[in-house]
Design a protein around this motif. Structure first.
Motif, PDB file in Angstrom:
ATOM      1  N   UNK A   8       0.860  -1.176   0.000  1.00 25.35           N
ATOM      2  CA  UNK A   8       0.000   0.000   0.000  1.00 25.35           C
ATOM      3  C   UNK A   8       0.910   1.244   0.000  1.00 25.35           C
ATOM      4  N   UNK A   9       0.793   2.124   0.988  1.00 23.51           N
ATOM      5  CA  UNK A   9       1.644   3.325   1.024  1.00 23.51           C
ATOM      6  C   UNK A   9       2.691   3.266   2.123  1.00 23.51           C
ATOM      7  N   UNK A  10       2.933   2.078   2.645  1.00 18.86           N
ATOM      8  CA  UNK A  10       3.846   1.937   3.773  1.00 18.86           C
ATOM      9  C   UNK A  10       5.259   1.610   3.306  1.00 18.86           C
ATOM     10  N   UNK A  51      12.381   3.425  15.010  1.00 19.20           N
ATOM     11  CA  UNK A  51      12.692   4.576  15.855  1.00 19.20           C
ATOM     12  C   UNK A  51      11.691   5.706  15.673  1.00 19.20           C
ATOM     13  N   UNK A  52      11.035   5.733  14.508  1.00 19.98           N
ATOM     14  CA  UNK A  52      10.047   6.772  14.192  1.00 19.98           C
ATOM     15  C   UNK A  52       8.907   6.164  13.388  1.00 19.98           C
ATOM     16  N   UNK A  53       7.703   6.656  13.620  1.00 19.16           N
ATOM     17  CA  UNK A  53       6.568   6.395  12.741  1.00 19.16           C
ATOM     18  C   UNK A  53       6.112   7.745  12.201  1.00 19.16           C
ATOM     19  N   UNK A  54       6.046   7.858  10.881  1.00 22.63           N
ATOM     20  CA  UNK A  54       5.663   9.106  10.231  1.00 22.63           C
ATOM     21  C   UNK A  54       4.390   8.867   9.425  1.00 22.63           C
ATOM     22  N   UNK A  55       3.371   9.697   9.673  1.00 22.45           N
ATOM     23  CA  UNK A  55       2.086   9.548   9.014  1.00 22.45           C
ATOM     24  C   UNK A  55       1.793  10.716   8.094  1.00 22.45           C
ATOM     25  N   UNK A  56       1.247  10.409   6.911  1.00 21.34           N
ATOM     26  CA  UNK A  56       0.854  11.469   5.980  1.00 21.34           C
ATOM     27  C   UNK A  56      -0.529  12.005   6.289  1.00 21.34           C
ATOM     28  N   UNK A 135      -4.578  16.456   5.137  1.00 27.21           N
ATOM     29  CA  UNK A 135      -3.735  15.457   4.472  1.00 27.21           C
ATOM     30  C   UNK A 135      -2.440  16.131   4.050  1.00 27.21           C
ATOM     31  N   UNK A 136      -1.344  15.420   4.171  1.00 31.51           N
ATOM     32  CA  UNK A 136      -0.034  15.997   3.864  1.00 31.51           C
ATOM     33  C   UNK A 136       0.807  15.069   3.008  1.00 31.51           C
ATOM     34  N   UNK A 151      17.370  13.166   0.048  1.00 28.26           N
ATOM     35  CA  UNK A 151      16.038  13.639   0.423  1.00 28.26           C
ATOM     36  C   UNK A 151      14.984  12.728  -0.178  1.00 28.26           C
ATOM     37  N   UNK A 152      13.920  12.528   0.593  1.00 23.58           N
ATOM     38  CA  UNK A 152      12.826  11.640   0.202  1.00 23.58           C
ATOM     39  C   UNK A 152      11.519  12.404   0.318  1.00 23.58           C
ATOM     40  N   UNK A 153      10.681  12.308  -0.717  1.00 27.53           N
ATOM     41  CA  UNK A 153       9.362  12.935  -0.708  1.00 27.53           C
ATOM     42  C   UNK A 153       8.298  11.867  -0.842  1.00 27.53           C
ATOM     43  N   UNK A 154       7.572  11.621   0.257  1.00 21.25           N
ATOM     44  CA  UNK A 154       6.384  10.753   0.217  1.00 21.25           C
ATOM     45  C   UNK A 154       5.206  11.675  -0.074  1.00 21.25           C
ATOM     46  N   UNK A 155       4.591  11.518  -1.226  1.00 23.66           N
ATOM     47  CA  UNK A 155       3.529  12.427  -1.625  1.00 23.66           C
ATOM     48  C   UNK A 155       2.255  12.253  -0.810  1.00 23.66           C
ATOM     49  N   UNK A 156       2.146  11.162  -0.040  1.00 22.93           N
ATOM     50  CA  UNK A 156       0.889  10.873   0.620  1.00 22.93           C
ATOM     51  C   UNK A 156      -0.148  10.473  -0.417  1.00 22.93           C
ATOM     52  N   UNK A 157      -1.413  10.557  -0.048  1.00 20.56           N
ATOM     53  CA  UNK A 157      -2.495  10.343  -1.013  1.00 20.56           C
ATOM     54  C   UNK A 157      -2.808  11.693  -1.648  1.00 20.56           C
ATOM     55  N   UNK A 158      -2.702  11.767  -2.959  1.00 21.47           N
ATOM     56  CA  UNK A 158      -2.911  13.065  -3.594  1.00 21.47           C
ATOM     57  C   UNK A 158      -3.182  12.922  -5.074  1.00 21.47           C
ATOM     58  N   UNK A 159      -3.757  13.975  -5.634  1.00 27.52           N
ATOM     59  CA  UNK A 159      -3.809  14.179  -7.070  1.00 27.52           C
ATOM     60  C   UNK A 159      -2.614  15.045  -7.441  1.00 27.52           C
TER      61      UNK A 159
END
Length: 248
Positions: A8-10, A51-56, A135-136, A151-159
């Motif tokens: 999925x997005x994980x 060590x971290x959980x990051x949520x969009x 949403x981010x 650098x990493x960019x997770x777009x999240x859920x987006x158009x």
């Protein structure tokens, strides 16, 4: 840096001393069903050492197993303010909330919240929707060791949206984690357009596909559309198998 797609997005991002789990939808993810059945439905191996959980954002298919992971590992939760406060009531003790435009400094990397074109809510047992902030997307800049400068960019859920150009101008992300599943996010062709038009990624990992039947089941359309400019994009798309990682 090693990035493992957990379905999925994980993703699990390993850099130096940090093990970052993003949008940990694991135990409820249909794509993980076979793996979890063989593992006795124990998801611990998937988030070991976190060590971290990051949520969009706050949808259940992104929050997923956050509470269990944070309780089991002591991982710090990074999420938008509303979502972080709500999860603190669920038993998450170490929270670091932010919001769109803000940057949070961690040991070895930073986290910046960008905009995303989507919603963010929790549905209760009665089917009522409760807002959980914006949403981010998430941009992470790494500053230590062999990954310094990455650098990493997770777009999240987006158009797709035009201000992706500003994200590129501000952050120049090298690695993109890009939703391609359609219906709830942009589909493969539009996702490829976003990557080609707005970014100069060195590597792209598609996500938000291959889980639920209503989503795209593979990344073929995205990969095909990314080859429109063969000299630039043909070799930057990585589609690791579930629970497999790539070194970037």
């Amino acid at each position: 840096m090693r990035i493992t797609w957990l379905g999925h997005s994980s993703f699990k991002i390993e850099s130096g001393k940090s093990v970052i789990i993003m949008d940990p939808f694991l135990s409820g993810n249909p794509a993980q069903a076979s793996y979890l059945a063989q593992a006795g439905n124990d998801i611990a191996a998937l988030y070991e050492g976190a060590t971290h959980v990051v949520l969009t954002h706050g949808h259940d298919d992104h929050v997923g197993d956050t509470v269990q992971i944070c309780k089991a590992t002591g991982a710090k939760l990074i999420a938008n303010f509303d979502l972080a406060m709500w999860l603190s009531k669920q038993g998450v003790e170490d929270i670091d909330p932010g919001n769109t435009g803000g940057t949070l400094m961690q040991e070895g990397f930073s986290v910046t919240f960008t905009q995303a074109q989507h919603s963010s809510a929790h549905l209760d047992e009665a089917g009522m929707s409760h807002n959980l902030g914006n949403a981010n997307g998430i941009v992470m800049h790494f500053v230590e060791g062999d990954d310094a400068g990455k650098s990493v960019y997770h777009m999240g859920d987006t158009d797709i949206f035009g201000d992706m150009a500003l994200i590129e101008e501000l952050h120049q992300p090298q690695i993109g984690l890009v939703p391609i599943g359609d219906r709830f996010t942009m589909g493969g062709a539009v996702a490829a357009l976003a990557c080609r038009r707005y970014f100069n990624f060195k590597a792209v990992l598609p996500c938000h596909y291959g889980s639920f039947p209503v989503l795209a089941q593979n990344a073929d359309l995205f990969k095909s559309a990314m080859k429109v400019e063969k000299d630039k994009n043909s070799d930057i798309v990585h589609t690791p198998a579930l629970n497999e990682g790539v070194e970037l």
